[in-house]
Scaffold this active site. Structure first.
Site, PDB file in Angstrom:
ATOM      1  N   LYS A  31       0.834  -1.215   0.000  1.00  0.00           N
ATOM      2  CA  LYS A  31       0.000   0.000   0.000  1.00  0.00           C
ATOM      3  C   LYS A  31       0.868   1.264   0.000  1.00  0.00           C
ATOM      4  O   LYS A  31       0.695   2.150  -0.839  1.00  0.00           O
ATOM      5  CB  LYS A  31      -0.888  -0.008   1.250  1.00  0.00           C
ATOM      6  CG  LYS A  31      -1.571   1.326   1.526  1.00  0.00           C
ATOM      7  CD  LYS A  31      -2.469   1.279   2.743  1.00  0.00           C
ATOM      8  CE  LYS A  31      -1.806   1.601   4.053  1.00  0.00           C
ATOM      9  NZ  LYS A  31      -1.579   3.014   4.355  1.00  0.00           N
ATOM     10  N   ASN A  32       1.804   1.328   0.948  1.00  0.00           N
ATOM     11  CA  ASN A  32       2.529   2.587   1.104  1.00  0.00           C
ATOM     12  C   ASN A  32       3.596   2.817   0.037  1.00  0.00           C
ATOM     13  O   ASN A  32       4.238   3.858   0.015  1.00  0.00           O
ATOM     14  CB  ASN A  32       3.120   2.688   2.514  1.00  0.00           C
ATOM     15  CG  ASN A  32       2.022   2.970   3.535  1.00  0.00           C
ATOM     16  OD1 ASN A  32       0.921   3.383   3.165  1.00  0.00           O
ATOM     17  ND2 ASN A  32       2.308   2.733   4.803  1.00  0.00           N
ATOM     18  N   CYS A  39      -5.606   7.349   9.123  1.00  0.00           N
ATOM     19  CA  CYS A  39      -5.833   6.711  10.415  1.00  0.00           C
ATOM     20  C   CYS A  39      -5.675   7.702  11.560  1.00  0.00           C
ATOM     21  O   CYS A  39      -4.775   8.553  11.534  1.00  0.00           O
ATOM     22  CB  CYS A  39      -4.844   5.559  10.601  1.00  0.00           C
ATOM     23  SG  CYS A  39      -5.261   4.149   9.572  1.00  0.00           S
ATOM     24  N   ARG A  74      -0.648  14.102  13.667  1.00  0.00           N
ATOM     25  CA  ARG A  74      -0.217  14.034  12.268  1.00  0.00           C
ATOM     26  C   ARG A  74      -0.185  15.421  11.603  1.00  0.00           C
ATOM     27  O   ARG A  74      -0.922  15.701  10.649  1.00  0.00           O
ATOM     28  CB  ARG A  74      -1.076  13.042  11.482  1.00  0.00           C
ATOM     29  CG  ARG A  74      -1.132  11.686  12.156  1.00  0.00           C
ATOM     30  CD  ARG A  74      -1.712  10.622  11.290  1.00  0.00           C
ATOM     31  NE  ARG A  74      -0.719  10.022  10.409  1.00  0.00           N
ATOM     32  CZ  ARG A  74      -0.985   9.035   9.558  1.00  0.00           C
ATOM     33  NH1 ARG A  74      -2.209   8.581   9.464  1.00  0.00           N
ATOM     34  NH2 ARG A  74      -0.038   8.527   8.798  1.00  0.00           N
ATOM     35  N   ARG A 102      -9.066  -0.903   3.977  1.00  0.00           N
ATOM     36  CA  ARG A 102      -8.238   0.193   3.472  1.00  0.00           C
ATOM     37  C   ARG A 102      -6.854  -0.299   3.068  1.00  0.00           C
ATOM     38  O   ARG A 102      -6.245   0.232   2.141  1.00  0.00           O
ATOM     39  CB  ARG A 102      -8.081   1.276   4.546  1.00  0.00           C
ATOM     40  CG  ARG A 102      -9.330   2.092   4.759  1.00  0.00           C
ATOM     41  CD  ARG A 102      -9.041   3.246   5.674  1.00  0.00           C
ATOM     42  NE  ARG A 102      -7.848   3.934   5.208  1.00  0.00           N
ATOM     43  CZ  ARG A 102      -7.111   4.740   5.948  1.00  0.00           C
ATOM     44  NH1 ARG A 102      -7.436   4.979   7.183  1.00  0.00           N
ATOM     45  NH2 ARG A 102      -6.047   5.324   5.444  1.00  0.00           N
TER      46      ARG A 102
HETATM   47  N1  EPU Z   1       5.556  14.704  11.600  1.00  0.00           N
HETATM   48  C1  EPU Z   1       5.591  16.026  11.961  1.00  0.00           C
HETATM   49  N2  EPU Z   1       5.370  16.966  10.999  1.00  0.00           N
HETATM   50  C2  EPU Z   1       5.117  16.647   9.716  1.00  0.00           C
HETATM   51  C3  EPU Z   1       5.087  15.289   9.335  1.00  0.00           C
HETATM   52  C4  EPU Z   1       5.313  14.331  10.305  1.00  0.00           C
HETATM   53  O1  EPU Z   1       5.806  16.343  13.123  1.00  0.00           O
HETATM   54  O2  EPU Z   1       4.926  17.573   8.901  1.00  0.00           O
HETATM   55  C5  EPU Z   1       5.775  13.671  12.630  1.00  0.00           C
HETATM   56  C6  EPU Z   1       4.550  12.773  12.830  1.00  0.00           C
HETATM   57  O3  EPU Z   1       3.606  13.353  13.697  1.00  0.00           O
HETATM   58  C7  EPU Z   1       5.164  11.513  13.394  1.00  0.00           C
HETATM   59  C8  EPU Z   1       6.533  11.471  12.697  1.00  0.00           C
HETATM   60  O4  EPU Z   1       6.778  12.775  12.188  1.00  0.00           O
HETATM   61  O5  EPU Z   1       5.375  11.651  14.772  1.00  0.00           O
HETATM   62  C9  EPU Z   1       6.627  10.486  11.572  1.00  0.00           C
HETATM   63  O6  EPU Z   1       5.534  10.651  10.693  1.00  0.00           O
HETATM   64  P1  EPU Z   1       5.659  10.387   9.128  1.00  0.00           P
HETATM   65  O7  EPU Z   1       5.499  11.686   8.418  1.00  0.00           O
HETATM   66  O8  EPU Z   1       6.866   9.568   8.831  1.00  0.00           O
HETATM   67  O9  EPU Z   1       4.373   9.499   8.883  1.00  0.00           O
HETATM   68  P2  EPU Z   1       3.537   9.536   7.569  1.00  0.00           P
HETATM   69  O10 EPU Z   1       4.438   9.807   6.441  1.00  0.00           O
HETATM   70  O11 EPU Z   1       2.323  10.358   7.781  1.00  0.00           O
HETATM   71  C10 EPU Z   1       3.852   7.020   6.877  1.00  0.00           C
HETATM   72  C11 EPU Z   1       2.914   5.892   6.597  1.00  0.00           C
HETATM   73  C12 EPU Z   1       2.328   5.400   7.913  1.00  0.00           C
HETATM   74  C13 EPU Z   1       3.464   4.963   8.824  1.00  0.00           C
HETATM   75  C14 EPU Z   1       4.451   6.130   9.023  1.00  0.00           C
HETATM   76  C15 EPU Z   1       5.672   5.769   9.837  1.00  0.00           C
HETATM   77  C16 EPU Z   1       2.035   6.423   4.426  1.00  0.00           C
HETATM   78  C17 EPU Z   1       0.871   6.844   3.632  1.00  0.00           C
HETATM   79  N3  EPU Z   1       1.849   6.341   5.736  1.00  0.00           N
HETATM   80  O12 EPU Z   1       3.045   8.021   7.498  1.00  0.00           O
HETATM   81  O13 EPU Z   1       1.518   4.288   7.600  1.00  0.00           O
HETATM   82  O14 EPU Z   1       2.953   4.580  10.073  1.00  0.00           O
HETATM   83  O15 EPU Z   1       4.898   6.603   7.731  1.00  0.00           O
HETATM   84  O16 EPU Z   1       6.350   4.716   9.252  1.00  0.00           O
HETATM   85  O17 EPU Z   1       3.101   6.141   3.890  1.00  0.00           O
HETATM   86  C18 EPU Z   1      -0.346   2.886   7.762  1.00  0.00           C
HETATM   87  O18 EPU Z   1      -0.030   2.434   6.650  1.00  0.00           O
HETATM   88  O19 EPU Z   1      -1.228   2.357   8.483  1.00  0.00           O
HETATM   89  C19 EPU Z   1       0.331   4.082   8.258  1.00  0.00           C
HETATM   90  C20 EPU Z   1      -0.151   4.832   9.235  1.00  0.00           C
END
Ligand code: EPU
Length: 435
Positions: free
Chosen positions: A26-27, A120, A125, A414
């Site tokens: 998915k990701n 989620c 986030r 999802r």
């Molecule tokens: N963060 C910030 N500011 C930002 C962006 C992120 O503070 O602008 C913080 C977040 O709050 C968190 C940390 O940085 O504490 C890491 O978040 P990240 O941005 O890496 O998460 P994401 O990119 O939103 C992706 C996956 C998630 C997975 C995380 C961590 C996708 C679509 N989602 O999320 O997947 O848990 O990386 O590996 O790629 C899932 O598939 O169920 C899922 C939640």
């Protein structure tokens, strides 16, 4: 529609047998779909998982004006008809990955607008890293009121986005992917520092490079992207196996498997889980693209696994997306395990439901819990709170004694394709009930 899963558990017995193949990630595929904005002409994507998030991403592209064709895991996307970057609110609200479209849309059209992305509910986030990064590339960021949530309007400077040096205060997976894609059409070089290292990032860079992009260092903390024009070379993307799905299957069969092979997976992406399972006493046979679990059922199927502390970490550490299934595992381990969720502050809430099922868990604070085992679990009626905790409930229900009903299966659909059919193949008693 109120769809739910009805599961009859094995009361801790190890009964599963057979082979369970892993679907496309998915990701990874969601980002490849977003990347089609950077291409001239049609792009073909294969091994696409038939999951809600992937279908919603395709809808989002269609709403932007892209032509999408295909079915059963094979799609072509032509973004030639896209002329602006206004993301539809209703779909973006459902999908965190919608944010990754902001990079390619802004660099191609000079403007993008999108609501605060959904997905989620596992923590605040925020998107501050995205907004700061776009400003570093010369863009102007403004926030408008779009009903119940903020809508961000981002405009590139005259002449387009400028390459910039972007240091992430904290590693972000979608942040790294967004700026890698923004950099492809920016003027000059973009350098991302403290970039995330997840395999999906390397995969995206390989895909873009195979089509002519110049991205160096993906998979390391420093990524350099050379700005250039629209990509037009090789236009085929094969979705790699989903490491989180593979890991979840592995945890399930470590608990309930007699002899199960998790096939079509990439063991190299699962080293942290493999290490922890082996430490805790599970025998794994690791092949090139499969992992086999053969549990000794002669001892009455009793669990002989030992407690182990769990700390989620950016890749290659233990993935936050496997924390919930692994916590179910720890309820069956002998001794006390600490669970430390370091990435998201709302990702332990589901533990209360495991306690209702009989687990002995103390939640210390939003990031830390102590699991004491082994405790037999009993079937219950449960509400899937998010994708990964939803699958953890499925695993808990299979381990438990008696019947469970899991509501809100949309959250599971999802990210996992026809999960009930695939689990039935290895012997799980699971039925989808509609209406
Ligand atoms: N963060 C910030 N500011 C930002 C962006 C992120 O503070 O602008 C913080 C977040 O709050 C968190 C940390 O940085 O504490 C890491 O978040 P990240 O941005 O890496 O998460 P994401 O990119 O939103 C992706 C996956 C998630 C997975 C995380 C961590 C996708 C679509 N989602 O999320 O997947 O848990 O990386 O590996 O790629 C899932 O598939 O169920 C899922 C939640």
């Amino acid at each position: 529609m109120n769809e739910r899963f009805y599961i009859t558990g094995f009361a801790g017995k190890k009964k599963l047998e057979g082979v369970i193949p892993v679907s496309g990630a998915k990701n990874a595929v969601l980002k490849a779909m977003a990347a089609t904005i950077l291409f001239k002409g049609k792009v073909e994507l294969t091994n696409v998982p038939e999951i809600e998030d992937a279908l919603r991403m395709l809808d989002l592209l269609k709403e932007l004006g892209a032509e999408v064709d295909g079915e059963n895991g094979k799609y072509t996307i032509d973004t030639g008809g896209v002329s602006s970057g206004n993301l539809a609110t209703d779909i973006s609200k459902k999908l965190r990955a919608s944010i990754v479209l902001s990079g390619p849309l802004l660099s191609r059209f000079g403007k993008v607008s999108f609501p605060h992305p959904g997905g989620c509910v596992i923590g605040a986030r925020p998107i501050d890293l995205f907004l700061d990064g776009f400003e570093k590339m010369g863009a102007l960021v403004s926030v408008e009121n779009d009903g119940e949530r903020a809508r961000y309007v981002i405009k590139a400077p005259k002449g387009g986005l400028r390459g910039a040096e972007i240091f992430f205060r904290s590693q972000s997976v979608t942040g790294t992917e967004t700026f890698m894609m923004a950099g492809v059409l920016a003027k000059g070089d973009t350098i991302i520092k403290n970039a995330a290292l997840e395999p999906e990032i390397y995969d995206l860079a390989q895909f873009l490079n195979s089509a002519g992009a110049k991205i160096e260092g993906a998979g390391t903390p420093t990524i350099k992207i050379k700005g250039m024009g629209l990509l037009s070379a090789r236009k085929k993307y094969v979705t790699p196996p989903d490491r989180i799905e593979a890991g979840s299957f592995l945890i399930l069969v470590a608990l309930c498997g007699k002899d199960v092979t998790v096939s079509n997976c990439e063991p190299a992406h699962l080293e942290s889980l493999i290490e922890i399972l082996c430490y805790s006493g599970i025998d794994l046979i690791v092949g090139k693209n499969f992992i086999r679990v053969k549990n000794d059922v002669k001892k009455g199927g009793k669990n002989k696994i030992r407690a182990v502390n769990l700390k989620t970490h950016e890749y290659p550490g233990f993935p936050t997306d496997l924390q919930a299934p692994m916590s179910v595992y720890l309820t069956q381990a002998v001794g006390e395990s600490q669970v430390f969720e370091t990435i998201f502050e709302g990702r332990l809430n589901y533990l209360e439901s495991l306690v209702r099922m009989g687990a002995n868990i103390t939640i210390m604070d939003p990031h830390r819990a102590i699991v004491r085992g082994p405790t037999p679990l009993v079937g219950k009626e449960l509400e899937s709170p998010d994708l990964r905790a939803g699958l953890a409930f499925v695993i808990a229900a299979i381990v438990a004694k008696g019947d469970s009903v899991i509501h809100n299966v949309y959250n599971i659909d999802r990210g996992y394709e026809k999960i009930e059919e695939r689990l039935s193949e290895i012997g799980v008693s699971i039925t989808r009930i509609t209406g």
